[in-house]
Design an enzyme around this catalytic site. Structure first.
Site, PDB file in Angstrom:
ATOM      1  N   LYS A 221       0.862  -1.191   0.000  1.00 42.55           N
ATOM      2  CA  LYS A 221       0.000   0.000   0.000  1.00 42.55           C
ATOM      3  C   LYS A 221       0.889   1.228   0.000  1.00 42.55           C
ATOM      4  CE  LYS A 221      -4.344   1.245   0.130  1.00 42.55           C
ATOM      5  NZ  LYS A 221      -5.527   0.593  -0.472  1.00 42.55           N
TER       6      LYS A 221
ATOM      7  N   ASP B 153      -6.719   4.509  -4.844  1.00 47.87           N
ATOM      8  CA  ASP B 153      -7.448   4.410  -3.573  1.00 47.87           C
ATOM      9  C   ASP B 153      -8.054   5.804  -3.365  1.00 47.87           C
ATOM     10  OD1 ASP B 153      -7.817   2.581  -1.055  1.00 47.87           O
ATOM     11  OD2 ASP B 153      -7.212   4.475  -0.190  1.00 47.87           O
TER      12      ASP B 153
HETATM   13  P1  NDP Z   1     -12.649   8.250  -3.374  1.00 46.88           P
HETATM   14  O1  NDP Z   1     -11.566   9.226  -3.159  1.00 46.88           O
HETATM   15  O2  NDP Z   1     -13.169   8.026  -4.756  1.00 46.88           O
HETATM   16  O3  NDP Z   1     -13.904   8.618  -2.449  1.00 46.88           O
HETATM   17  C1  NDP Z   1     -13.803   8.680  -1.063  1.00 46.88           C
HETATM   18  C2  NDP Z   1     -15.135   9.136  -0.517  1.00 46.88           C
HETATM   19  O4  NDP Z   1     -15.104   9.050   0.895  1.00 46.88           O
HETATM   20  C3  NDP Z   1     -15.441  10.569  -0.852  1.00 46.88           C
HETATM   21  O5  NDP Z   1     -16.820  10.735  -0.956  1.00 46.88           O
HETATM   22  C4  NDP Z   1     -14.875  11.310   0.361  1.00 46.88           C
HETATM   23  O6  NDP Z   1     -15.454  12.567   0.601  1.00 46.88           O
HETATM   24  C5  NDP Z   1     -15.253  10.354   1.461  1.00 46.88           C
HETATM   25  N1  NDP Z   1     -14.333  10.523   2.597  1.00 46.88           N
HETATM   26  C6  NDP Z   1     -12.983  10.487   2.594  1.00 46.88           C
HETATM   27  N2  NDP Z   1     -12.494  10.725   3.820  1.00 46.88           N
HETATM   28  C7  NDP Z   1     -13.556  10.904   4.602  1.00 46.88           C
HETATM   29  C8  NDP Z   1     -13.714  11.182   5.977  1.00 46.88           C
HETATM   30  N3  NDP Z   1     -12.648  11.347   6.790  1.00 46.88           N
HETATM   31  N4  NDP Z   1     -14.978  11.269   6.453  1.00 46.88           N
HETATM   32  C9  NDP Z   1     -16.057  11.104   5.631  1.00 46.88           C
HETATM   33  N5  NDP Z   1     -15.962  10.842   4.326  1.00 46.88           N
HETATM   34  C10 NDP Z   1     -14.736  10.765   3.820  1.00 46.88           C
HETATM   35  O7  NDP Z   1     -12.144   6.886  -2.729  1.00 46.88           O
HETATM   36  P2  NDP Z   1     -12.651   5.396  -2.976  1.00 46.88           P
HETATM   37  O8  NDP Z   1     -14.121   5.396  -3.232  1.00 46.88           O
HETATM   38  O9  NDP Z   1     -11.750   4.777  -3.954  1.00 46.88           O
HETATM   39  O10 NDP Z   1     -12.332   4.725  -1.558  1.00 46.88           O
HETATM   40  C11 NDP Z   1     -13.273   4.695  -0.485  1.00 46.88           C
HETATM   41  C12 NDP Z   1     -12.895   3.599   0.495  1.00 46.88           C
HETATM   42  O11 NDP Z   1     -12.878   2.341  -0.187  1.00 46.88           O
HETATM   43  C13 NDP Z   1     -11.490   3.731   1.117  1.00 46.88           C
HETATM   44  O12 NDP Z   1     -11.516   3.212   2.430  1.00 46.88           O
HETATM   45  C14 NDP Z   1     -10.634   2.828   0.241  1.00 46.88           C
HETATM   46  O13 NDP Z   1      -9.483   2.371   0.920  1.00 46.88           O
HETATM   47  C15 NDP Z   1     -11.621   1.698  -0.011  1.00 46.88           C
HETATM   48  N6  NDP Z   1     -11.320   0.873  -1.166  1.00 46.88           N
HETATM   49  C16 NDP Z   1     -11.220   1.406  -2.422  1.00 46.88           C
HETATM   50  C17 NDP Z   1     -10.950   0.586  -3.498  1.00 46.88           C
HETATM   51  C18 NDP Z   1     -10.946   1.094  -4.893  1.00 46.88           C
HETATM   52  O14 NDP Z   1     -10.877   0.271  -5.825  1.00 46.88           O
HETATM   53  N7  NDP Z   1     -11.040   2.399  -5.140  1.00 46.88           N
HETATM   54  C19 NDP Z   1     -10.673  -0.848  -3.319  1.00 46.88           C
HETATM   55  C20 NDP Z   1     -10.883  -1.322  -1.975  1.00 46.88           C
HETATM   56  C21 NDP Z   1     -11.158  -0.471  -0.953  1.00 46.88           C
HETATM   57  P3  NDP Z   1     -14.614  13.905   0.277  1.00 46.88           P
HETATM   58  O15 NDP Z   1     -14.730  14.085  -1.203  1.00 46.88           O
HETATM   59  O16 NDP Z   1     -15.308  14.953   1.065  1.00 46.88           O
HETATM   60  O17 NDP Z   1     -13.202  13.659   0.740  1.00 46.88           O
END
Ligand code: NDP
Length: 450
Positions: free
Chosen positions: A129, A169
């Site tokens: 990671k 991510d």
């Molecule tokens: P994105 O950056 O596309 O989206 C993240 C989302 O979560 C945004 O809506 C963001 O809001 C919100 N967010 C981030 N930090 C916080 C916080 N502290 N409190 C509340 N909301 C928050 O990321 P992903 O969708 O790719 O990832 C989301 C989760 O899924 C993570 O935990 C990641 O590790 C996990 N994941 C992702 C994978 C992938 O293929 N992308 C694979 C496996 C797991 P804002 O815009 O306001 O920051």
């Protein structure tokens, strides 16, 4: 709470000493070690070969300076990380996160979890990671490009198609992967599958964008079908986040007959009792890079509430936390249980606190842990690696069918492992054990390097 096993207690104490103050990492290690109690008891060769003490120590941890110049000509310095945690079953594989909260503890927790998740997919990928405390929010495209190029200038020394293959991510999507891939190619003069999540015109896989969210729903569907003879049909669904995972989970949950009524970002959440209009969300988040609250200006009947936590007080049958770690605590679990939730599955990594998980399990709520439920993203990344090696592209339908098959298998392997060790229905333990077994075997076969 101490471990029953002296061996695990000794290993965990050492992890605490060596990684002081790294709360997320310690939380992740503790959860896995708790699940492994019965395995360690039944398989003395684990202790004899020092498997656990080797597993909790990364093979390599790289931290580096990322200098870049902003649009005003000022020099900025961020901190970059890559943890190469375990390569027993394949090249390191795991995403890159760009978010101000990124630090050694977060990267190590994610890298550690990734070992078991990747093993669960059944594909030959080790755990890694990386990321940086750079915040892409409010930065221009050029600033993001300069940052990504500087980040890759150092990272390129440590990765490679057969060594370590990063992906996206939080904060890393097609734009960032493109800039990083371009820089890697310039520096190395090699066109290889060194990153996944690439654009379709230069080696990306169809269905990779959708994979984590779709995979989460395939897993959840199988879980509720096998454990309670239920399906998404007619169910009310609450999903947190509005990024890559949340958007495609919303799409698939809706296709499977569910009604998604809420989404959020780090400022607040929207509630739409008629079911989320995903075209509007995609326009705001994917095209305009805007905030989720703009939804209520465009869709009648929807409301916006400041603050993230309240999303879990909305009545629903299925809850899919898809934002970030520790976003769903004990109090939120109480609210969901009181409102009759039947299933919770984690799209984000470690979104539920240990207290919340305990409450769900005690209340008989089906619970799909992240390393099983969200493994569809990395699984499809591994399928992208296969296509890059073959220099071929598979159709969307082919990739999607493989993804579905992988998620169904992950559910059954986790379920069966829990049952085998006397913890029927406990998918947290089952996923940890099923993921661990294969890695432990590979480590034993490969011996200890002196
Ligand atoms: P994105 O950056 O596309 O989206 C993240 C989302 O979560 C945004 O809506 C963001 O809001 C919100 N967010 C981030 N930090 C916080 C916080 N502290 N409190 C509340 N909301 C928050 O990321 P992903 O969708 O790719 O990832 C989301 C989760 O899924 C993570 O935990 C990641 O590790 C996990 N994941 C992702 C994978 C992938 O293929 N992308 C694979 C496996 C797991 P804002 O815009 O306001 O920051």
């Amino acid at each position: 709470m101490a471990f029953k096993s002296e061996y695990l207690t000794k290993v965990y104490d050492k992890v605490c000493q060596r990684n002081k103050g790294e709360e997320e990492f310690l939380q992740a290690v503790r959860e896995v070690l708790e699940s492994l109690e019965p395995v360690v008891e039944q398989r003395p060769e684990i202790e004899k070969n020092g498997i656990i003490e080797r597993l909790v120590e990364p093979e390599r941890f790289i931290q580096f300076r990322v200098p870049w110049v902003d649009d005003n000509g000022n020099v900025q310095v961020n901190r970059g990380f890559r943890v190469q945690f375990n390569s027993a079953i394949g090249p390191y594989k795991g995403g890159l996160r760009l978010h101000p909260t990124v630090c050694a503890s977060v990267i190590k927790f994610l890298g550690f979890e990734q070992i078991f998740k990747n093993s669960l997919t059944g594909l030959p990928i080790g755990g890694g990671k990386g990321g940086s405390d750079f915040d892409p929010k409010g930065k221009s495209d050029n600033e993001v490009m300069r940052f990504c190029q500087s980040f890759m200038t150092e990272l390129s020394k440590h990765i490679g198609a057969d060594t370590d293959v990063p992906a996206g991510d939080i904060g890393v999507g097609a734009r960032e992967i493109g800039y990083m891939f371009g820089q890697y190619k310039r520096l190395r003069n090699e066109f290889t599958g060194v990153l996944t999540g690439k654009g379709l015109s230069y080696g990306g896989s169809l269905a990779r964008t959708e994979a984590t969210g779709y995979g989460l729903c395939y897993f959840t569907d199988e879980m509720i079908k096998c454990m309670k003879n239920e399906s998404f049909k007619g169910k009310t669904v609450v999903i947190s986040g509005s990024g890559n995972v949340a958007i495609y989970a919303t799409q698939k949950a809706t296709e499977l007959g569910g009604k998604v009524v809420a989404l959020s970002d780090s400022n607040g959440y929207i509630y739409d009792p008629n079911g989320i209009n995903l075209d509007v969300v995609k326009q705001i988040k994917e095209v305009e890079r805007g905030r989720i609250k703009e939804y209520v200006d465009r869709v009648q009947g929807a409301t916006y509430t400041e603050g993230c936590k309240g999303i879990w007080t909305i009545k629903c049958d299925i809850a899919l936390p898809c934002a970030t770690q520790n976003e769903l605590d004990g109090e939120s679990a109480d609210a969901l249980i009181k409102n009759g939730v039947i299933a919770v599955a984690e799209g984000a990594n470690m979104p539920s606190t240990p207290e919340a998980i305990e409450k769900f399990q005690a209340a008989g709520v089906m619970f799909g842990p992240a390393k099983a439920a969200n493994a569809g993203g990395v699984a499809t990344s591994a399928l992208e690696m296969s296509q890059n090696s073959e220099r071929l592209s598979w159709t969307f339908e082919e990739v999607d069918a493989k993804l579905k098959n992988i998620m169904v298998n992950i559910f059954h392997n986790s379920y069966n492992a829990a049952e085998k060790y006397g913890m029927k229905g406990n998918l947290v333990a089952g996923a940890n054990i099923a993921g661990f077994d294969k890695v432990a075997d590979a480590m034993m076969w490969q011996g200890v390097a002196y």
